[in-house]
Motif scaffolding. Structure first.
Motif, PDB file in Angstrom:
ATOM      1  N   HIS A  57      -0.261  -2.917   9.805  1.00  0.00           N
ATOM      2  CA  HIS A  57       1.129  -2.961  10.247  1.00  0.00           C
ATOM      3  C   HIS A  57       1.341  -1.772  11.177  1.00  0.00           C
ATOM      4  O   HIS A  57       1.025  -0.638  10.802  1.00  0.00           O
ATOM      5  CB  HIS A  57       2.066  -2.893   9.051  1.00  0.00           C
ATOM      6  N   THR A  59       3.057   0.840  12.288  1.00  0.00           N
ATOM      7  CA  THR A  59       4.189   1.674  11.852  1.00  0.00           C
ATOM      8  C   THR A  59       3.885   3.133  12.184  1.00  0.00           C
ATOM      9  O   THR A  59       2.768   3.462  12.595  1.00  0.00           O
ATOM     10  CB  THR A  59       4.331   1.576  10.328  1.00  0.00           C
ATOM     11  N   GLU A  61       3.284   5.368  10.111  1.00  0.00           N
ATOM     12  CA  GLU A  61       2.213   5.832   9.219  1.00  0.00           C
ATOM     13  C   GLU A  61       0.857   5.383   9.761  1.00  0.00           C
ATOM     14  O   GLU A  61      -0.109   6.150   9.775  1.00  0.00           O
ATOM     15  CB  GLU A  61       2.434   5.270   7.803  1.00  0.00           C
ATOM     16  N   THR A  62       0.799   4.153  10.244  1.00  0.00           N
ATOM     17  CA  THR A  62      -0.453   3.654  10.829  1.00  0.00           C
ATOM     18  C   THR A  62      -0.817   4.470  12.062  1.00  0.00           C
ATOM     19  O   THR A  62      -1.994   4.739  12.321  1.00  0.00           O
ATOM     20  CB  THR A  62      -0.314   2.154  11.172  1.00  0.00           C
ATOM     21  N   ASN A 346       9.851  -5.977   3.460  1.00  0.00           N
ATOM     22  CA  ASN A 346       9.900  -4.512   3.585  1.00  0.00           C
ATOM     23  C   ASN A 346       9.476  -4.057   4.977  1.00  0.00           C
ATOM     24  O   ASN A 346       9.908  -3.015   5.455  1.00  0.00           O
ATOM     25  CB  ASN A 346       9.025  -3.838   2.512  1.00  0.00           C
ATOM     26  N   LEU A 347       8.643  -4.846   5.634  1.00  0.00           N
ATOM     27  CA  LEU A 347       8.200  -4.469   6.979  1.00  0.00           C
ATOM     28  C   LEU A 347       8.974  -5.219   8.056  1.00  0.00           C
ATOM     29  O   LEU A 347       9.117  -4.738   9.173  1.00  0.00           O
ATOM     30  CB  LEU A 347       6.699  -4.711   7.125  1.00  0.00           C
ATOM     31  N   GLU A 351      11.150  -0.477   7.225  1.00  0.00           N
ATOM     32  CA  GLU A 351      10.044   0.191   7.925  1.00  0.00           C
ATOM     33  C   GLU A 351       8.776   0.266   7.094  1.00  0.00           C
ATOM     34  O   GLU A 351       7.902   1.092   7.354  1.00  0.00           O
ATOM     35  CB  GLU A 351      10.490   1.609   8.326  1.00  0.00           C
ATOM     36  N   GLY A 352       8.679  -0.595   6.055  1.00  0.00           N
ATOM     37  CA  GLY A 352       7.492  -0.544   5.205  1.00  0.00           C
ATOM     38  C   GLY A 352       7.570   0.623   4.243  1.00  0.00           C
ATOM     39  O   GLY A 352       8.623   1.261   4.100  1.00  0.00           O
ATOM     40  N   HIS A 353       6.456   0.908   3.614  1.00  0.00           N
ATOM     41  CA  HIS A 353       6.456   1.980   2.617  1.00  0.00           C
ATOM     42  C   HIS A 353       6.675   3.325   3.295  1.00  0.00           C
ATOM     43  O   HIS A 353       6.139   3.573   4.387  1.00  0.00           O
ATOM     44  CB  HIS A 353       5.114   2.057   1.891  1.00  0.00           C
ATOM     45  N   MET A 358       1.998   6.208   1.922  1.00  0.00           N
ATOM     46  CA  MET A 358       0.974   5.770   2.878  1.00  0.00           C
ATOM     47  C   MET A 358      -0.014   6.902   3.157  1.00  0.00           C
ATOM     48  O   MET A 358      -1.148   6.665   3.572  1.00  0.00           O
ATOM     49  CB  MET A 358       1.619   5.290   4.186  1.00  0.00           C
ATOM     50  N   PHE A 362      -3.751   5.825   3.364  1.00  0.00           N
ATOM     51  CA  PHE A 362      -4.497   5.979   4.612  1.00  0.00           C
ATOM     52  C   PHE A 362      -5.525   7.101   4.537  1.00  0.00           C
ATOM     53  O   PHE A 362      -6.502   7.088   5.283  1.00  0.00           O
ATOM     54  CB  PHE A 362      -3.530   6.127   5.786  1.00  0.00           C
TER      55      PHE A 362
HETATM   56  N1  ADE Z   1       2.154  -1.503   4.372  1.00  0.00           N
HETATM   57  C1  ADE Z   1       3.282  -1.283   3.705  1.00  0.00           C
HETATM   58  N2  ADE Z   1       3.998  -0.295   4.252  1.00  0.00           N
HETATM   59  C2  ADE Z   1       3.301   0.141   5.330  1.00  0.00           C
HETATM   60  C3  ADE Z   1       3.512   1.143   6.299  1.00  0.00           C
HETATM   61  N3  ADE Z   1       4.591   1.917   6.276  1.00  0.00           N
HETATM   62  N4  ADE Z   1       2.582   1.290   7.239  1.00  0.00           N
HETATM   63  C4  ADE Z   1       1.486   0.505   7.256  1.00  0.00           C
HETATM   64  N5  ADE Z   1       1.220  -0.440   6.365  1.00  0.00           N
HETATM   65  C5  ADE Z   1       2.122  -0.630   5.401  1.00  0.00           C
END
Ligand code: ADE
Length: 424
Positions: A57, A59, A61-62, A346-347, A351-353, A358, A362
């Motif tokens: 995803h 984001t 965090e990614t 949630n995504l 904005e996802g977790h 993360m 990660f």
């Molecule tokens: N999966 C769930 N939340 C996420 C995030 N914030 N970034 C990437 N992958 C996710």
């Protein structure tokens, strides 16, 4: 496709890059473990020159994971792991500010999504970071000639690991894959506290409804379902859990939730949230029983948890009420509200977790890729766990960053714990 030096991209709008960078740096503040790994990677370059594809995803965090992979010297291409989860400003920043190739647009069609998977495979990856196993499944079924170059892959999610297990059973997995989801520092935190908070965040951002006093039906009581149930109760909802696994059903009961079959729960729910990893867990027969105005959302990896094809066939009209909120009007006049097109709410709508969980997920991804490279040619073609010491080390760094100290066992305790002689 645009090109900045040798960076390739298909992103929505590169002018969003500055905003994306600010948000990526904001997330980084909560990602101390990944930051330390990135700093080490910068010195040691463990992935120097290796071609890597990450399907994740897209984001903030990614983006921080991608920065660590780039710092390690990887030649990385990032693609979205869901058509609705991409943050377009982040995709732009990864390209413009961090020089990483990205193919991802929020709202891309399934055709574009699949095309991006194929474009990523054209990069001839030696390493794959997958989230849901679409890249590995496409590699195995459509591009087997690329397999000989693969050092290994990592998998982020329960659904992807289930698919890998099925590939292994069918004799189709011929390289090592690391089940990142199975690390303790991943699923205990990401699946439980991450999904718990971000799912409700998605429901609330999409609808702006009050959860207190509502009946929320949580379908599935794995780590994600536990998190969603716990947080929904914390917001004042009455929570009903449905399960197919008898042990998890007892656990949910003893955690204080009502447990019943979905066919029964369908009558009571104001809000339904699926987190099973399975197919059609809310089916046409269940939509038939729901109250007028019931909301349904999915937080599992794929959108097939809700049978939206059946719902569409039962409906005379579908209208969008606000972003991520669609009302399906049934023949008898009832409305069923589907959030985020049944994609992970949630995504899609939030904005996802949050970055703090993360960070550990990660860190596991980055260290798994390094582990694959360090052990190139030595690992069997099967599904592996990262060694437990790595899990413990991630937890230790996280605790230090949280300013929390714990005890060390005394020599007496170490001796006792490793012995059998002392009993009653
Ligand atoms: N999966 C769930 N939340 C996420 C995030 N914030 N970034 C990437 N992958 C996710």
């Amino acid at each position: 496709m645009e090109a900045i030096k040798d960076v390739r991209c298909e992103v929505k709008d590169l002018s969003l890059a500055d905003e994306g960078k600010r948000r990526i740096e904001w997330a980084e503040r909560e990602m101390p473990v990944l930051r330390l790994i990135r700093q080490r990677f910068e010195q040691e370059k463990p992935l120097a020159g290796l071609r890597l594809v990450a399907c994740a995803h897209v984001t903030t965090e990614t983006a921080n994971l991608a920065r660590a992979l780039s710092a390690a010297g990887a030649d990385a291409v990032i693609i979205a792991s869901n058509p609705l989860s991409t943050q377009d400003d982040v995709a732009a920043a990864m390209v413009k500010h961090y020089g990483i190739s990205v193919f991802a647009l929020k709202g891309e069609s399934i055709e574009t999504y699949n095309q991006h998977v194929r474009m990523a495979l054209d990069h001839k990856p030696q390493l794959i970071i997958d989230d849901g196993s679409d890249v590995v499944a496409t590699l195995v079924s459509e591009r087997p000639e690329l397999i000989s170059e693969i050092i290994g892959s990592t998998e982020e999610t329960t659904t992807g690991i289930n698919r890998l297990k099925a590939m292994l059973r069918d004799g189709r997995l011929s390289f090592p894959a690391i089940a990142v989801n199975d690390a303790q520092t991943k699923h205990f935190f990401d699946n439980r506290y991450g999904t718990g908070q971000s799912t409700l965040d998605g429901v609330i951002r999409a609808t702006n409804i009050l959860l207190a006093g509502k009946t929320i039906v949580v379908v599935g009581y794995g780590w994600c379902g536990k998190g969603v149930s716990m947080r929904a109760r914390g917001m004042g909802a009455n929570v009903i859990v449905t399960e197919i696994n008898p042990i998890k059903a007892i656990e949910a009961t003893m955690d204080g939730f009502r447990v019943m079959p979905i066919a029964q729960a369908a009558h009571y729910g104001d809000i339904f949230i699926t987190v099973t990893g399975s197919r059609h867990v809310i089916d046409g027969s269940h939509f038939e029983k729901m109250k007028d105005g019931a909301l349904v959302a999915n937080s599992g990896h794929f959108d097939l948890e809700l049978n939206l094809v059946a719902l569409k066939e039962m409906s005379t009209d579908i209208r969008t009420i606000r972003p991520y909120v669609e009302e399906y009007r049934l023949r008898d006049g009832r409305g069923i509200i589907v959030l985020g097109e049944g994609r992970l709410i949630n995504l899609a709508a939030a904005e996802g977790h949050p970055a703090s969980v993360m960070d550990m997920s990660f860190a596991n991804q980055a260290l798994s890729v390094e582990y694959l490279v360090k052990n190139k040619g030595k690992l069997e073609a099967k599904i592996h766990l990262l060694p437990e010491e790595v899990d413990m080390e991630i937890a230790r760094i996280k605790l230090t960053a949280m300013n929390i100290s714990i005890d060390d066992p005394t020599p007496e305790q170490i001796e006792y714990l490793g012995s059998w002689q002392t009993g009653t």
